[in-house]
Scaffold this motif. Structure first.
Motif, mmCIF file in Angstrom:
data_model
loop_
_atom_site.group_PDB
_atom_site.id
_atom_site.type_symbol
_atom_site.label_atom_id
_atom_site.label_comp_id
_atom_site.label_asym_id
_atom_site.label_seq_id
_atom_site.Cartn_x
_atom_site.Cartn_y
_atom_site.Cartn_z
ATOM 1 N N LEU A 47 0.689 -1.333 0.056
ATOM 2 C CA LEU A 47 -0.102 0.039 0.106
ATOM 3 C C LEU A 47 0.766 1.410 0.071
ATOM 4 O O LEU A 47 0.427 2.320 -0.547
ATOM 5 C CB LEU A 47 -0.852 -0.071 1.276
ATOM 6 N N CYS A 48 2.154 1.111 0.536
ATOM 7 C CA CYS A 48 2.994 2.401 0.747
ATOM 8 C C CYS A 48 3.315 2.970 -0.618
ATOM 9 O O CYS A 48 3.503 2.193 -1.581
ATOM 10 C CB CYS A 48 4.116 1.932 1.495
ATOM 11 N N ALA A 49 3.100 4.235 -0.711
ATOM 12 C CA ALA A 49 3.176 5.184 -1.938
ATOM 13 C C ALA A 49 4.698 5.330 -2.009
ATOM 14 O O ALA A 49 5.171 5.722 -3.191
ATOM 15 C CB ALA A 49 2.442 6.464 -2.012
ATOM 16 N N VAL A 56 8.899 0.367 4.245
ATOM 17 C CA VAL A 56 7.843 1.504 3.964
ATOM 18 C C VAL A 56 8.352 2.850 4.218
ATOM 19 O O VAL A 56 9.369 2.719 5.121
ATOM 20 C CB VAL A 56 6.618 0.889 4.523
ATOM 21 N N CYS A 57 7.928 3.525 3.772
ATOM 22 C CA CYS A 57 8.430 5.243 4.017
ATOM 23 C C CYS A 57 7.808 5.415 5.467
ATOM 24 O O CYS A 57 8.545 6.113 6.086
ATOM 25 C CB CYS A 57 7.987 6.129 2.838
ATOM 26 N N GLY A 58 6.426 5.119 6.017
ATOM 27 C CA GLY A 58 5.942 5.342 7.229
ATOM 28 C C GLY A 58 5.512 6.497 7.325
ATOM 29 O O GLY A 58 4.877 7.111 8.204
ATOM 30 N N ALA A 59 5.573 7.534 6.157
ATOM 31 C CA ALA A 59 5.014 8.743 6.274
ATOM 32 C C ALA A 59 4.030 9.278 5.170
ATOM 33 O O ALA A 59 3.386 10.203 5.664
ATOM 34 C CB ALA A 59 6.217 9.663 5.960
ATOM 35 N N CYS A 60 3.831 8.444 4.380
ATOM 36 C CA CYS A 60 3.073 8.785 3.096
ATOM 37 C C CYS A 60 1.477 8.573 3.628
ATOM 38 O O CYS A 60 1.327 8.017 4.777
ATOM 39 C CB CYS A 60 3.112 7.887 1.778
ATOM 40 N N GLN A 61 0.548 9.149 2.920
ATOM 41 C CA GLN A 61 -0.953 8.677 3.480
ATOM 42 C C GLN A 61 -1.503 7.651 3.800
ATOM 43 O O GLN A 61 -2.007 7.042 4.654
ATOM 44 C CB GLN A 61 -1.884 9.804 2.467
ATOM 45 N N PRO A 62 -1.009 6.624 2.780
ATOM 46 C CA PRO A 62 -1.611 5.229 2.993
ATOM 47 C C PRO A 62 -0.618 4.688 4.170
ATOM 48 O O PRO A 62 -1.632 3.848 4.850
ATOM 49 C CB PRO A 62 -0.926 4.281 1.635
ATOM 50 N N CYS A 63 0.723 5.053 4.541
ATOM 51 C CA CYS A 63 1.133 4.681 5.592
ATOM 52 C C CYS A 63 0.486 5.094 6.769
ATOM 53 O O CYS A 63 0.354 4.215 7.918
ATOM 54 C CB CYS A 63 2.586 4.930 5.777
ATOM 55 N N SER A 64 0.189 6.344 7.013
ATOM 56 C CA SER A 64 -0.491 6.845 8.086
ATOM 57 C C SER A 64 -1.987 6.234 8.298
ATOM 58 O O SER A 64 -2.359 5.892 9.396
ATOM 59 C CB SER A 64 -0.877 8.571 7.665
HETATM 60 ZN ZN LIG Z 1 4.507 4.946 2.874
#
Ligand SMILES: [Zn+2]
Length: 296
Positions: A47-49, A56-64
């Motif tokens: 899902l991570c963008a 994962v980036c942990g910061a994108c909207q999908p991650c949030s």
């Molecule tokens: Zn992400």
């Protein structure tokens, strides 16, 4: 990621990156090795963008949204007992149409072996012809209970179990107390199950159990003493007894033939424990009487 699952996760993330991940994965492995966590992390990766290989980036909207448990394209089906057909139909309905976040859509089915036959049949069409960018991640510790029609449409991934040393090392990081090597063997290669058991501070510990057996053999405790206290934990006691017996075979002071008989009986009694009306005190007393006589 758990250290014993890192390689498997890296391999999958490589395929995620090159868009070669099969749309339906059947993730297998015994209870207590981290299938649920592994699957959730795989879902987040899908899902991570802005994912980078296995991170994962942990910061994108999908991650949030993932972290807050509200990602609109991530769906989870699970059940304490049985996954009913309505649960599956509802999940499939959510997968139709395009993704709300313009990325992947993921459906996780935990313990897919608990799907009823009609649930499994309801899932077949989606497994065969999934909507675009849809991933179905099924987990199970009982692959033999999964219908062949489901199995044949999924790619199988058997997660590796850690060695005993790795299990103990990992558990020691999270558990303050002493981790007995013999006790750890009982939960061989299932670190999460071992940790859960240790943290539970059970009413009957394995140390108390083995000490009780020694006291029984040396005449300091009676069969009735132990059977009365242990009947409440009979399923655990039967499992532990089989393990204890296996550990005693190298003892010269005990009768090996009788140990074999005790083991066999414990296995048989475990099988009938599910039957209603079993007199726990009686079956346990019979078994412990054998243990009492095990000294040569
Ligand atoms: Zn992400």
């Amino acid at each position: 990621m758990y250290p014993w699952l890192t390689d498997s996760f890296k391999q999958l993330s490589f395929r995620v990156g090159s868009k070669k991940l099969h749309h339906a994965m059947l993730i297998q492995g015994p209870t207590g090795i981290g299938k649920a966590y592994f699957t959730q992390k795989l879902a987040q990766l899908l899902l991570c963008a802005n994912r980078q290989q296995d991170k994962v980036c942990g910061a994108c909207q999908p991650c949030s949204l993932y972290k807050s448990g509200t990602h609109p394209d991530l769906h989870l089906v699970e059940s304490e007992k049985q996954i009913g057909v309505d649960q599956i139909r509802e999940a499939i309905k959510k997968l139709t149409g395009s993704a709300q976040m313009s990325g992947a859509k993921v459906l996780i089915i935990q313990q897919a072996d608990t799907m009823t036959e009609s649930s499994a049949n309801a899932l077949l069409k989606t497994l065969e012809e999934p909507t675009q960018h849809t991933y179905l991640l099924l987990t199970t510790d009982k692959p033999q209970k999964i219908l062949p029609t489901i199995k044949s449409r999924c790619e199988k991934l058997v997660l590796p179990s850690p060695s005993l040393d790795m299990t103990i090392n990992w558990v020691t990081r999270y558990y303050d107390g002493y981790v007995d090597r013999n006790f750890a063997k009982l939960y061989a290669n299932r670190p999460l199950a071992l940790l859960a058991e240790l943290e539970q501070e059970p009413a009957l510990s394995f140390a108390d159990f083995s000490q009780g057996l020694e006291q029984l053999i040396s005449g300091q405790k009676t069969v009735l003493n132990l059977a009365t206290v242990w009947q409440e934990h009979i399923e655990k006691v039967l499992k532990w007894l089989q393990f204890w017996v296996r550990e005693q075979f190298n003892r010269v002071d005990l009768n090996a033939d009788l140990l074999l008989i005790i083991n066999e009986k414990a296995v048989n009694v475990s099988k009938v424990m599910q039957n209603p009306g079993v007199n726990k005190l009686l079956v346990l007393a019979e078994l412990l009487t054998q243990v009492q006589n095990v000294k040569k």
